[in-house]
Scaffold this motif. Structure first.
Motif, PDB file in Angstrom:
ATOM      1  N   ALA A 197      -7.155  -0.272  -5.089  1.00  0.00           N
ATOM      2  CA  ALA A 197      -6.406  -0.702  -6.432  1.00  0.00           C
ATOM      3  C   ALA A 197      -6.264  -2.181  -6.140  1.00  0.00           C
ATOM      4  O   ALA A 197      -6.072  -2.572  -5.113  1.00  0.00           O
ATOM      5  CB  ALA A 197      -5.302   0.055  -6.509  1.00  0.00           C
ATOM      6  N   CYS A 206       2.011   1.872  -3.281  1.00  0.00           N
ATOM      7  CA  CYS A 206       1.009   2.282  -4.122  1.00  0.00           C
ATOM      8  C   CYS A 206       0.380   3.679  -3.669  1.00  0.00           C
ATOM      9  O   CYS A 206      -0.781   3.887  -4.072  1.00  0.00           O
ATOM     10  CB  CYS A 206       0.051   1.167  -4.495  1.00  0.00           C
ATOM     11  N   ARG A 248       0.946  -1.399   0.007  1.00  0.00           N
ATOM     12  CA  ARG A 248       0.035   0.076   0.131  1.00  0.00           C
ATOM     13  C   ARG A 248       1.040   1.241  -0.114  1.00  0.00           C
ATOM     14  O   ARG A 248       0.534   2.213  -0.747  1.00  0.00           O
ATOM     15  CB  ARG A 248      -0.834   0.050   1.078  1.00  0.00           C
ATOM     16  N   VAL A 269      -3.878  -5.082  -8.323  1.00  0.00           N
ATOM     17  CA  VAL A 269      -3.037  -5.090  -9.288  1.00  0.00           C
ATOM     18  C   VAL A 269      -2.771  -6.437  -9.623  1.00  0.00           C
ATOM     19  O   VAL A 269      -3.070  -7.471  -8.805  1.00  0.00           O
ATOM     20  CB  VAL A 269      -1.529  -4.376  -8.977  1.00  0.00           C
ATOM     21  N   ASN A 285       0.256   6.493  -4.952  1.00  0.00           N
ATOM     22  CA  ASN A 285      -0.425   7.168  -6.130  1.00  0.00           C
ATOM     23  C   ASN A 285      -1.375   6.754  -6.663  1.00  0.00           C
ATOM     24  O   ASN A 285      -2.085   7.062  -7.909  1.00  0.00           O
ATOM     25  CB  ASN A 285       0.566   7.544  -6.990  1.00  0.00           C
ATOM     26  N   ARG A 286      -1.984   5.314  -5.963  1.00  0.00           N
ATOM     27  CA  ARG A 286      -2.962   4.603  -6.936  1.00  0.00           C
ATOM     28  C   ARG A 286      -4.314   4.870  -5.978  1.00  0.00           C
ATOM     29  O   ARG A 286      -4.104   4.957  -4.580  1.00  0.00           O
ATOM     30  CB  ARG A 286      -2.827   3.308  -7.051  1.00  0.00           C
ATOM     31  N   PRO A 287      -5.503   4.532  -6.327  1.00  0.00           N
ATOM     32  CA  PRO A 287      -6.656   4.578  -5.248  1.00  0.00           C
ATOM     33  C   PRO A 287      -6.252   3.640  -4.523  1.00  0.00           C
ATOM     34  O   PRO A 287      -5.980   2.591  -4.397  1.00  0.00           O
ATOM     35  CB  PRO A 287      -7.821   4.213  -6.612  1.00  0.00           C
ATOM     36  N   SER A 288      -7.086   3.919  -3.379  1.00  0.00           N
ATOM     37  CA  SER A 288      -7.186   3.213  -2.111  1.00  0.00           C
ATOM     38  C   SER A 288      -7.670   1.758  -2.285  1.00  0.00           C
ATOM     39  O   SER A 288      -7.523   0.878  -1.641  1.00  0.00           O
ATOM     40  CB  SER A 288      -7.994   3.642  -0.779  1.00  0.00           C
TER      41      SER A 288
END
Length: 68
Positions: A22, A15, A12, A24, A17-20
């Motif tokens: 996310a 990441c 987390r 992958v 800069n990714r939506p909470s």
């Protein structure tokens, strides 16, 4: 294999800069760990996250975590 980022604290952080919520792909997750290993707080990896990392390395990394 899909990895829910919010379930793994160190991933987390990688990441940020990714939506909470996310999700992958497993290969992407391993690449994130490898590329950003210097930011991983190894002493704070939970048992679940270590199990994930071990599985990713076995499945996508041919048994090797490639960090510098």
């Amino acid at each position: 294999m899909n990895v829910v980022v919010k379930n793994y604290p160190q991933l987390r952080q990688l990441c940020w800069n990714r939506p909470s919520d996310a999700v992958v792909d497993g290969e992407v997750a391993l690449a994130l760990y490898e590329r950003n290993w210097r930011f991983v707080r190894q002493d704070e990896i939970t048992p679940d996250e270590q199990a994930l990392l071990d599985m990713l390395v076995a499945k996508y990394g041919n048994g090797h975590l490639l960090v510098a």
